[in-house]
Design an enzyme around this catalytic site. Structure first.
Site, PDB file in Angstrom:
ATOM      1  N   ASP A 148      -2.609   1.674   6.767  1.00  0.00           N
ATOM      2  CA  ASP A 148      -1.948   1.243   5.525  1.00  0.00           C
ATOM      3  C   ASP A 148      -1.597  -0.250   5.555  1.00  0.00           C
ATOM      4  OD1 ASP A 148      -2.130   3.867   4.704  1.00  0.00           O
ATOM      5  OD2 ASP A 148      -0.093   4.381   5.333  1.00  0.00           O
TER       6      ASP A 148
ATOM      7  N   ASP B  17       0.854  -1.177   0.000  1.00  0.00           N
ATOM      8  CA  ASP B  17       0.000   0.000   0.000  1.00  0.00           C
ATOM      9  C   ASP B  17       0.895   1.234   0.000  1.00  0.00           C
ATOM     10  OD1 ASP B  17      -2.642   1.212   0.160  1.00  0.00           O
ATOM     11  OD2 ASP B  17      -1.960   1.960   2.093  1.00  0.00           O
TER      12      ASP B  17
ATOM     13  N   GLU C 133      -1.895  -1.456  -5.867  1.00  0.00           N
ATOM     14  CA  GLU C 133      -3.100  -0.844  -6.403  1.00  0.00           C
ATOM     15  C   GLU C 133      -2.735  -0.010  -7.608  1.00  0.00           C
ATOM     16  OE1 GLU C 133      -6.640  -0.138  -3.231  1.00  0.00           O
ATOM     17  OE2 GLU C 133      -4.987   1.247  -3.209  1.00  0.00           O
TER      18      GLU C 133
END
Ligand SMILES: [Zn+2]
Length: 247
Positions: free
Chosen positions: A226, A69, A146
């Protein structure tokens, strides 16, 4: 004339008797370097690498997968909770500048110093990215991240600046080709409530950006925001590939 040459993980090419030069790769190096030819064209120097490639070479990865992340306070957080700190090299000298009287002699001197530092910092940042991405590509077979739409995020100026400063896009590209070179794979995931959902029980726990800790009342999971997101990214990635979590 023949010289011995070796390339380190930071893309520095060491040539015997001549010294070290940084190599800016136009495309990823694949395979084992057998020979390097140095060529000059106008003001530019080119290094041409001849490589040997083995087909079906098996690579041993210490860990099968991880999720990453993008942090704001930290550069990145892995799904095992490991934090990669932000490479904020400039902050100290820039802070000094902001405390000086604008236009004064000291300010001008400091400004010059800061401008020179920008060049140095760009090099340090690149080295930092190379080291971190190299380490990750050697450790994990699958790296899930992501696929962030950086442009959309520009709406939020603070977030945009933090992401810009940290150079996430450049880092991700570097990591992607290092993973590929090493026989692993970086997989870009569609963001889907990654920071909201509980990594323990999947329940959605809504929180604003300022809430830094994920607290789930349903299953009792308490994690850094996170870190929780990184676990969700890895789980979603393993699901996507039809792989089972090993831990
Ligand atoms: Zn939960």
């Amino acid at each position: 004339m023949r010289y011995a040459a070796s390339l380190d993980e930071n893309n520095h090419l060491l040539i015997s008797k001549l010294g070290t030069v940084y190599v800016n790769f136009h495309r990823p190096l694949e395979g084992k370097v057998k020979q390097v030819t140095i060529k000059r064209q106008g003001n530019h120097w080119f290094a041409i690498f001849s490589v040997e490639k083995h087909v079906n070479e098996t690579v041993d990865f210490p860990v099968p997968s991880t999720g990453i992340d993008v942090g704001i306070q930290t550069f990145a957080v892995l799904s095992d909770g490991t934090k990669v700190e932000n490479p904020r090299f400039l902050l100290k000298e820039e802070k000094k500048l902001s405390h000086m009287k604008k236009g004064s002699n000291n300010w001008k001197k400091q400004l010059q110093k800061v401008q020179q530092l920008h060049i140095k910092v760009a090099n340090q940042r690149r080295d930092f990215f190379h080291k971190q991405s190299y380490r990750l590509s050697k450790t994990y077979e699958f790296v899930f991240v992501e696929d962030l739409n950086i442009r959309k995020m520009v709406k939020n100026r603070h977030l945009a600046k933090a992401i810009h400063d940290a150079g996430w896009g450049a880092f991700r590209n570097m990591l992607e080709y290092k993973c590929k070179n090493n026989g692993g794979k970086l997989v870009r995931m569609k963001p889907h409530y990654t920071s909201q959902d509980c990594s323990g029980c999947k329940k959605r726990v809504k929180k604003s950006l300022s809430v830094r800790t994920h607290v789930c009342k349903s299953c009792g999971t308490i994690l850094d925001r996170d870190h929780n997101a990184a676990i969700n990214i890895e789980k979603a990635g393993l699901d996507l590939l039809g792989l089972c979590p090993t831990a």
